[in-house]
Design a protein around this motif. Structure first.
Motif, mmCIF file in Angstrom:
data_model
loop_
_atom_site.group_PDB
_atom_site.id
_atom_site.type_symbol
_atom_site.label_atom_id
_atom_site.label_comp_id
_atom_site.label_asym_id
_atom_site.label_seq_id
_atom_site.Cartn_x
_atom_site.Cartn_y
_atom_site.Cartn_z
ATOM 1 N N ALA A 22 0.836 -1.196 0.000
ATOM 2 C CA ALA A 22 0.000 0.000 0.000
ATOM 3 C C ALA A 22 0.875 1.252 0.000
ATOM 4 C CB ALA A 22 -0.911 0.004 1.222
ATOM 5 N N PRO A 23 0.429 2.324 -0.635
ATOM 6 C CA PRO A 23 1.243 3.539 -0.713
ATOM 7 C C PRO A 23 1.448 4.257 0.617
ATOM 8 C CG PRO A 23 -0.939 3.902 -1.650
ATOM 9 C CD PRO A 23 -0.812 2.430 -1.423
ATOM 10 N N ILE A 24 0.592 3.982 1.597
ATOM 11 C CA ILE A 24 0.687 4.640 2.903
ATOM 12 C C ILE A 24 0.782 3.585 4.000
ATOM 13 C CG2 ILE A 24 -0.515 6.096 4.596
ATOM 14 C CD1 ILE A 24 -1.824 7.546 2.280
ATOM 15 N N THR A 25 1.659 3.817 4.965
ATOM 16 C CA THR A 25 1.745 2.968 6.152
ATOM 17 C C THR A 25 1.289 3.773 7.361
ATOM 18 O OG1 THR A 25 3.581 1.657 5.282
ATOM 19 C CG2 THR A 25 3.254 1.640 7.670
ATOM 20 N N MET A 26 0.335 3.231 8.068
ATOM 21 C CA MET A 26 -0.230 3.891 9.247
ATOM 22 C C MET A 26 -0.043 2.977 10.458
ATOM 23 S SD MET A 26 -4.189 5.119 9.765
ATOM 24 C CE MET A 26 -4.795 5.805 11.297
ATOM 25 N N ILE A 27 0.633 3.485 11.479
ATOM 26 C CA ILE A 27 0.864 2.730 12.706
ATOM 27 C C ILE A 27 0.044 3.341 13.827
ATOM 28 C CG2 ILE A 27 2.578 1.947 14.388
ATOM 29 C CD1 ILE A 27 4.722 2.400 12.210
ATOM 30 N N GLU A 28 -0.694 2.512 14.524
ATOM 31 C CA GLU A 28 -1.414 2.976 15.713
ATOM 32 C C GLU A 28 -0.744 2.416 16.950
ATOM 33 O OE1 GLU A 28 -5.672 2.720 18.099
ATOM 34 O OE2 GLU A 28 -5.327 1.414 16.386
ATOM 35 N N TYR A 29 -0.517 3.275 17.940
ATOM 36 C CA TYR A 29 -0.067 2.862 19.272
ATOM 37 C C TYR A 29 -1.263 2.995 20.205
ATOM 38 C CZ TYR A 29 4.900 2.921 17.995
ATOM 39 O OH TYR A 29 6.126 2.658 17.421
ATOM 40 N N ALA A 30 -1.668 1.888 20.814
ATOM 41 C CA ALA A 30 -2.876 1.910 21.636
ATOM 42 C C ALA A 30 -2.794 0.880 22.752
ATOM 43 C CB ALA A 30 -4.106 1.648 20.773
ATOM 44 N N SER A 62 1.428 9.293 24.383
ATOM 45 C CA SER A 62 0.009 9.200 24.714
ATOM 46 C C SER A 62 -0.651 8.183 23.794
ATOM 47 C CB SER A 62 -0.677 10.558 24.571
ATOM 48 O OG SER A 62 -0.593 11.020 23.236
ATOM 49 N N THR A 63 -1.829 7.738 24.202
ATOM 50 C CA THR A 63 -2.580 6.809 23.365
ATOM 51 C C THR A 63 -4.012 7.301 23.217
ATOM 52 O OG1 THR A 63 -3.172 5.423 25.265
ATOM 53 C CG2 THR A 63 -1.208 4.793 24.002
ATOM 54 N N PRO A 64 -4.627 7.051 22.049
ATOM 55 C CA PRO A 64 -3.954 6.485 20.878
ATOM 56 C C PRO A 64 -3.098 7.536 20.173
ATOM 57 C CG PRO A 64 -6.221 7.004 20.329
ATOM 58 C CD PRO A 64 -6.073 7.293 21.797
ATOM 59 N N SER A 65 -1.986 7.082 19.620
ATOM 60 C CA SER A 65 -1.137 7.928 18.785
ATOM 61 C C SER A 65 -0.929 7.218 17.456
ATOM 62 C CB SER A 65 0.215 8.180 19.454
ATOM 63 O OG SER A 65 0.097 9.074 20.533
ATOM 64 N N PHE A 66 -0.634 7.984 16.434
ATOM 65 C CA PHE A 66 -0.530 7.427 15.089
ATOM 66 C C PHE A 66 0.730 7.950 14.401
ATOM 67 C CE2 PHE A 66 -4.849 7.826 16.474
ATOM 68 C CZ PHE A 66 -5.402 6.590 16.184
ATOM 69 N N VAL A 67 1.360 7.068 13.656
ATOM 70 C CA VAL A 67 2.507 7.443 12.835
ATOM 71 C C VAL A 67 2.128 7.104 11.396
ATOM 72 C CG1 VAL A 67 4.946 7.100 12.354
ATOM 73 C CG2 VAL A 67 4.119 7.001 14.720
ATOM 74 N N ILE A 68 1.963 8.140 10.581
ATOM 75 C CA ILE A 68 1.555 7.947 9.188
ATOM 76 C C ILE A 68 2.712 8.341 8.286
ATOM 77 C CG2 ILE A 68 -0.120 8.552 7.407
ATOM 78 C CD1 ILE A 68 -2.090 9.259 9.629
ATOM 79 N N ASP A 69 3.283 7.351 7.633
ATOM 80 C CA ASP A 69 4.459 7.570 6.778
ATOM 81 C C ASP A 69 5.537 8.370 7.491
ATOM 82 O OD1 ASP A 69 3.471 6.074 4.722
ATOM 83 O OD2 ASP A 69 2.941 7.761 3.426
ATOM 84 N N GLY A 70 5.788 8.004 8.745
ATOM 85 C CA GLY A 70 6.885 8.601 9.496
ATOM 86 C C GLY A 70 6.546 9.841 10.288
ATOM 87 N N THR A 71 5.351 10.392 10.131
ATOM 88 C CA THR A 71 4.946 11.589 10.863
ATOM 89 C C THR A 71 3.960 11.225 11.962
ATOM 90 O OG1 THR A 71 5.231 12.974 8.899
ATOM 91 C CG2 THR A 71 3.887 13.870 10.676
ATOM 92 N N LYS A 72 4.212 11.725 13.172
ATOM 93 C CA LYS A 72 3.358 11.387 14.317
ATOM 94 C C LYS A 72 2.157 12.324 14.387
ATOM 95 C CE LYS A 72 4.442 12.441 18.591
ATOM 96 N NZ LYS A 72 5.068 12.478 19.934
ATOM 97 N N TYR A 73 1.001 11.733 14.718
ATOM 98 C CA TYR A 73 -0.231 12.491 14.874
ATOM 99 C C TYR A 73 -0.924 12.063 16.166
ATOM 100 C CZ TYR A 73 0.318 13.488 9.879
ATOM 101 O OH TYR A 73 0.805 13.887 8.658
ATOM 102 N N ASN A 74 -1.645 13.004 16.767
ATOM 103 C CA ASN A 74 -2.484 12.679 17.909
ATOM 104 C C ASN A 74 -3.813 12.115 17.416
ATOM 105 O OD1 ASN A 74 -0.617 13.597 19.824
ATOM 106 N ND2 ASN A 74 -1.349 15.706 19.628
#
Length: 221
Positions: A59-67, A192-204
């Motif tokens: 897939a063109p995008i990788t999304m990681i969730e920390y939860a 913090s949770t949940p946190s997300f890393v989308i293509d290397g950039t962290k988001y709340n």
């Protein structure tokens, strides 16, 4: 809203003081996880811990969730936002989704061990049950009650008591899971949770429309 996470030099102490596991007949004390420094954690073999993911590997995008399975904000995300994200982006091959467990407490660790006990094929199904029944299995707050509640979920997922006993009393796997969590969370600066890393950039944490805007912009680029 998010649940705050504190990563110190002794992150494994989050579930220190002894991890108590129970069989279906009487209370037993499983292997203690103890307090392990970051340096000691880096020496723990985590190669046997499978990265739980769904969606097209290319897939063109990788999304990681920390939860965390004990985080109510994470449960809210999985109930109200994730299903639409999955339908629109993961199932359509646009996003590769990786789920990484965070352990605030031993209960979250036990839930992660139970989910993994079902194997990769059943992991996300069990995870959904853990989030949708979060209030039920955490009710009471007593270790014996909680582990019995987790067993009820495991049985509903088709696992036997013997299978769950083997998983929940596997101290080596528990330490490896926590060591990998510590390593990944430090590398991605997760606080913090949940946190997300989308293509290397962290988001709340955010709503579906905000996720959609970010993902669509990345897809367009």
């Amino acid at each position: 809203m998010q649940r705050r996470l504190f990563l110190g030099g002794t992150a494994l102490a989050l579930i220190a003081g002894g991890a108590y596991f129970y069989n279906n007949q009487s209370q037993t004390t499983g292997p203690s996880l103890g307090s392990v420094s970051a340096q000691e954690a880096s020496n723990i073999d985590t190669s046997g811990i499978v990265e739980m993911a769904m969606g097209d590997e290319n897939a063109p995008i990788t999304m990681i969730e920390y939860a965390s399975f004990t985080c109510p904000h994470c449960a809210n995300f999985h109930k109200n936002t994730f299903p639409q994200l999955k339908a629109d982006y993961i199932d359509t091959g646009k996003v590769r989704f990786i789920y990484r467990e965070v352990y605030f407490d031993r209960f979250g660790l036990w839930a992660g061990m139970l989910a993994r006990c079902g194997g990769e094929m059943r992991y996300f199904g069990i995870s959904d049950m853990l989030y949708h029944r979060q209030r039920e299995w955490l009710e009471g707050g007593e270790p014996e009650t909680i582990v019995n509640n987790l067993r009820t979920i495991g049985r509903a997922a088709g696992m036997s008591d013997d299978q769950m006993n083997a998983c929940l009393n596997d101290g080596d796997t528990a330490q490896a899971m926590v060591a990998l969590y510590q390593k990944n969370a430090a590398a991605d600066d997760i606080n913090s949770t949940p946190s997300f890393v989308i293509d290397g950039t962290k988001y709340n944490n955010m709503g579906y429309d905000e996720f959609r805007a970010i993902l669509d912009e990345k897809l367009a680029g």
